[in-house]
Design an enzyme around this catalytic site. Structure first.
Site, PDB file in Angstrom:
ATOM      1  N   ASP A 142       0.850  -1.187   0.000  1.00  9.37           N
ATOM      2  CA  ASP A 142       0.000   0.000   0.000  1.00  9.37           C
ATOM      3  C   ASP A 142       0.898   1.254   0.000  1.00  9.37           C
ATOM      4  O   ASP A 142       1.826   1.332  -0.790  1.00  9.37           O
ATOM      5  CB  ASP A 142      -0.971  -0.032   1.182  1.00  9.37           C
ATOM      6  CG  ASP A 142      -2.144   0.918   1.013  1.00  9.37           C
ATOM      7  OD1 ASP A 142      -3.173   0.502   0.460  1.00  9.37           O
ATOM      8  OD2 ASP A 142      -2.025   2.093   1.431  1.00  9.37           O
TER       9      ASP A 142
ATOM     10  N   TYR B 188      -3.518  11.125   1.044  1.00 12.25           N
ATOM     11  CA  TYR B 188      -4.121  10.949  -0.276  1.00 12.25           C
ATOM     12  C   TYR B 188      -4.189  12.267  -1.038  1.00 12.25           C
ATOM     13  O   TYR B 188      -4.051  12.286  -2.261  1.00 12.25           O
ATOM     14  CB  TYR B 188      -5.512  10.336  -0.147  1.00 12.25           C
ATOM     15  CG  TYR B 188      -5.471   8.875   0.176  1.00 12.25           C
ATOM     16  CD1 TYR B 188      -5.515   7.916  -0.834  1.00 12.25           C
ATOM     17  CD2 TYR B 188      -5.362   8.428   1.485  1.00 12.25           C
ATOM     18  CE1 TYR B 188      -5.458   6.561  -0.552  1.00 12.25           C
ATOM     19  CE2 TYR B 188      -5.301   7.071   1.786  1.00 12.25           C
ATOM     20  CZ  TYR B 188      -5.349   6.150   0.765  1.00 12.25           C
ATOM     21  OH  TYR B 188      -5.280   4.817   1.042  1.00 12.25           O
TER      22      TYR B 188
ATOM     23  N   HIS C  28      -4.262  -8.062   0.133  1.00 10.91           N
ATOM     24  CA  HIS C  28      -3.610  -6.762   0.300  1.00 10.91           C
ATOM     25  C   HIS C  28      -2.854  -6.685   1.621  1.00 10.91           C
ATOM     26  O   HIS C  28      -1.763  -6.128   1.682  1.00 10.91           O
ATOM     27  CB  HIS C  28      -4.683  -5.674   0.224  1.00 10.91           C
ATOM     28  CG  HIS C  28      -4.150  -4.283   0.150  1.00 10.91           C
ATOM     29  ND1 HIS C  28      -3.526  -3.774  -0.970  1.00 10.91           N
ATOM     30  CD2 HIS C  28      -4.158  -3.272   1.067  1.00 10.91           C
ATOM     31  CE1 HIS C  28      -3.181  -2.512  -0.750  1.00 10.91           C
ATOM     32  NE2 HIS C  28      -3.544  -2.188   0.476  1.00 10.91           N
TER      33      HIS C  28
END
Length: 423
Positions: free
Chosen positions: A185, A340, A399
């Site tokens: 990630d 983000y 993930h």
């Protein structure tokens, strides 16, 4: 640049009043009695599955023990290191092996994960059952703004700054001149910045990723395959069917079944799975403030990702509950989503201009693919990162690789270290 401050030992202990408030909110939150249409009871196509959410909420109320959670966290030493010039007080786990030749290993998490993502692998990495196997001094920092790591209170702090901070932690604070790095990630992007940095890369002998996000996207890969079909076929009746058939054949020749599934997963993610990314890239504080004091809201929002991105046969909902509790009790959700927006430009450069972030020649790269990852990078793409010496495909996991498939996670790191640390 001022010298790094000596790390301070941190014993994890949550305020009882905060725990009581959390559990009261979990119990008293009023969820809908039933979904708005029957299909939503058995599918996830419109988002969180209500029966599943209620089941996990009941598990939280029935099974969660803050004393047990604190005991689990405190199995390994936690520290805080103050970097005055960055205005960051960085939290990290530092679990040292008893072996004098242990390899320093930096484990990097992402969102909606935490340093707790690695709680199943710290012990086997530091103390292998096989005395001849490589062992590691494991360092697990919390990204600034996550859990106990403070946010630097400025809108210009990106994952490039974080990569520099992590190197200073390893080299200056802990005295590890050479080390290994592993990331998924956000951690994978940070690791890629580190191994491509002229300043940092000479210190990173090996790097391991469990996700590699770059273009060509899966859609572009399919377009490239279709471009290989001769144009004169367009004159033949049934052209579309023929092109699809030939593209499928070329796809099967160029990619393994696991890579084909990964391409399909990436396409699906791009169509229906990345709404959170657009929200958090544009208005992160809106969702941040909305959920920071709502443990069930966090469970729904983060749990949707845990379910979508994990191997359903190996998803342990206790890990999800503990992760949500950590976000809530540290009041860190609203700062966890800031990257983000603030790192969007850097992240897009890593994804769309990977040639600018090629790893240094001296760093050996390993990549592990898990079938429930949101997008598995084919070998042809991963090779563009640098000197890729290991590419592994696993039969289960997703993930959150260190949670879903800790055995493979540890094994791959050991294999990579055994073959390439001393080179």
């Amino acid at each position: 640049m001022p010298p790094a401050s000596p790390p301070r030992l941190l014993r994890i202990s949550f305020a009882q009043a905060d725990v009581e408030r959390m559990m009261t909110l979990v119990e008293n939150t009023m969820l809908p009695e039933e979904p708005p249409f029957p299909e939503a009871s058995s599918t996830w196509t419109s988002g969180m599955n209500l029966p599943w959410l209620k089941t996990v909420r009941e598990q939280w109320l029935r099974e969660f023990s803050v004393d047990e959670f604190e005991r689990k966290l405190n199995l390994w030493p936690h520290y805080m290191a103050l970097f005055d010039d960055e205005n960051v007080d960085l939290h990290f786990v530092h679990a040292k092996s008893s072996k004098p030749d242990a390899i320093p290993l930096l484990l990097l998490h992402g969102w909606p994960g935490s340093s707790h993502d690695f709680h199943k692998v710290v012990e086997p990495l530091t103390n292998p059952s096989n005395p001849t196997a490589p062992s590691f001094h494991v360092v697990v920092p919390s990204i600034p703004g996550y859990a106990f790591s403070t946010w630097p209170h400025r809108p210009s702090f990106t994952i490039v700054d974080i990569s520099n901070l992590y190197h200073r932690l390893m080299a200056e604070t802990l005295g590890y001149n050479n080390y290994a790095v592993q990331g998924g990630d956000w951690g994978s992007l940070i690791a890629r910045i580190m191994v491509s940095s002229p300043k940092i890369a000479p210190h990173v002998r090996i790097a391991h990723l469990n996700i590699y996000s770059v273009v060509p996207t899966s859609a572009q890969v399919i377009q490239a395959l279709q471009a290989l079909v001769p144009s004169f076929l367009s004159c033949i009746p049934g052209y579309t069917t023929l092109v699809n058939l030939l593209s499928s054949t070329l796809n099967s020749l160029l990619f393994t079944p696991a890579e084909q599934r990964g391409i399909a997963s990436a396409v699906a993610y791009g169509r229906t799975g990345n709404g959170y990314f657009h929200l958090q890239s544009t208005k992160p504080l809106t969702i941040g403030y909305a959920l920071v004091d709502s443990p069930v809201g966090l469970l729904a929002y983060m749990g949707d990702k845990f379910y979508d991105w994990s191997d359903p046969a190996h998803l342990d909902t206790r890990d999800l509950i503990e992760t949500v509790a950590l976000y809530y009790l540290t009041r860190s959700f609203h700062t966890s989503v800031l990257a983000y927006q603030l790192s969007h430009e850097v992240a897009m450069s890593l994804v769309f201009q990977p040639g600018q972030w090629t790893a240094a020649a001296g760093t050996a790269i390993g990549y592990s693919s898990y079938p429930y990852e949101i997008g598995i990078a084919p070998r042809m793409l991963v090779r563009g990162m640098g000197r890729v010496v290991m590419y592994k495909e696993h039969s289960y996991g997703g993930h959150f690789a260190a949670l879903d498939n800790p055995t493979a996670f540890v094994k791959d790191l050991r294999e990579l270290a055994a073959g390439h640390w001393a080179q």
